[in-house]
Design a protein around this motif. Sequence first.
Motif, PDB file in Angstrom:
ATOM      1  N   ILE A 180      41.504  36.370  77.241  1.00 30.88           N
ATOM      2  CA  ILE A 180      41.818  37.485  76.349  1.00 30.88           C
ATOM      3  C   ILE A 180      42.400  38.666  77.121  1.00 30.88           C
ATOM      4  O   ILE A 180      41.884  39.038  78.177  1.00 30.88           O
ATOM      5  CB  ILE A 180      40.535  38.002  75.650  1.00 30.88           C
ATOM      6  N   LEU A 223      35.539  39.287  69.432  1.00 23.92           N
ATOM      7  CA  LEU A 223      36.030  38.589  70.625  1.00 23.92           C
ATOM      8  C   LEU A 223      34.905  38.047  71.490  1.00 23.92           C
ATOM      9  O   LEU A 223      35.090  37.089  72.228  1.00 23.92           O
ATOM     10  CB  LEU A 223      36.894  39.537  71.468  1.00 23.92           C
ATOM     11  N   ARG A 236      37.029  33.209  69.574  1.00 23.34           N
ATOM     12  CA  ARG A 236      38.048  33.035  70.630  1.00 23.34           C
ATOM     13  C   ARG A 236      38.675  31.645  70.548  1.00 23.34           C
ATOM     14  O   ARG A 236      39.879  31.478  70.712  1.00 23.34           O
ATOM     15  CB  ARG A 236      37.410  33.215  72.017  1.00 23.34           C
TER      16      ARG A 236
END
Lengths: 97, 160
Positions: free
Chosen positions: B65, B126, B132
């Motif tokens: 990420i 997240l 994710r």
Amino acid sequence: MPSTQDSHYLEREVEIRNPDGLHMRPAMQIVDCASRFRARISICKNTQCVDGKSIMQVTMLAATQGTKLKLIAEGEDAPQAIEALALLIQNEKFDIG
Amino acid sequence: MKLSDFMVGKAIVPKLKSQERDAVITELVDSLVQAGCVPAAHKKEITQKIIEREKQGSTGIGKGIAVPHIKHPSVKQIVGTIGCSKEGVDFASLDKAPVYSVLLLISPPNNPDRHLEAMESLFSHLQREMFRKFLRQAETREEIEDLLQEADESQNNNRL
């Protein structure tokens, strides 16, 4: 809280003083600082406690200016860790005002 | 705050063309301009500021990420978009691993508290592995929009 012979448990309340609050860069500074120590670091906003070594969790605190946070350190180097974190958050204000 | 309060569905890029950080940032800002959320006149400046910010410290937070973001006066409210890459993008992440999901945010400078709320909302999702994973596996804009909507709904339910 109980402490065993070779480990410390310490708590300290700190206040977020920089105007932008605990946005991502300060959160990263906290994680960098906390990660220098072996102690387990928790940071609490009211009843929400997060791992002080996780960037996602620290950013999730969304602590605005004036927010009071409780730092908790557990482990041999807990005193040094609490000292370093309090200095970064309250005195140096992440060096960005 | 809900993801739908700042994520612009039609600016989502399900398949990023580029595998290089600066080009990915350019692609995503471009998409926000196309969607009418960022004035075209500021496109270059915003792109450069985000790249500059990224050079000062990577927003690649690990686990595939990255969250590049800046404050800019040309936006009146927070706008964000998501870009996905199957190949992975080098964002100089903390864990040195490639980035598969890029979440880009532009906030107005005068409301730091609201910016924090948006980040809180984003990160609360997240940090869930399933979120994710689904984001990484999504193939189309619709799938990503559905994922965001479901995330908003689950957050609501948890608070009831």
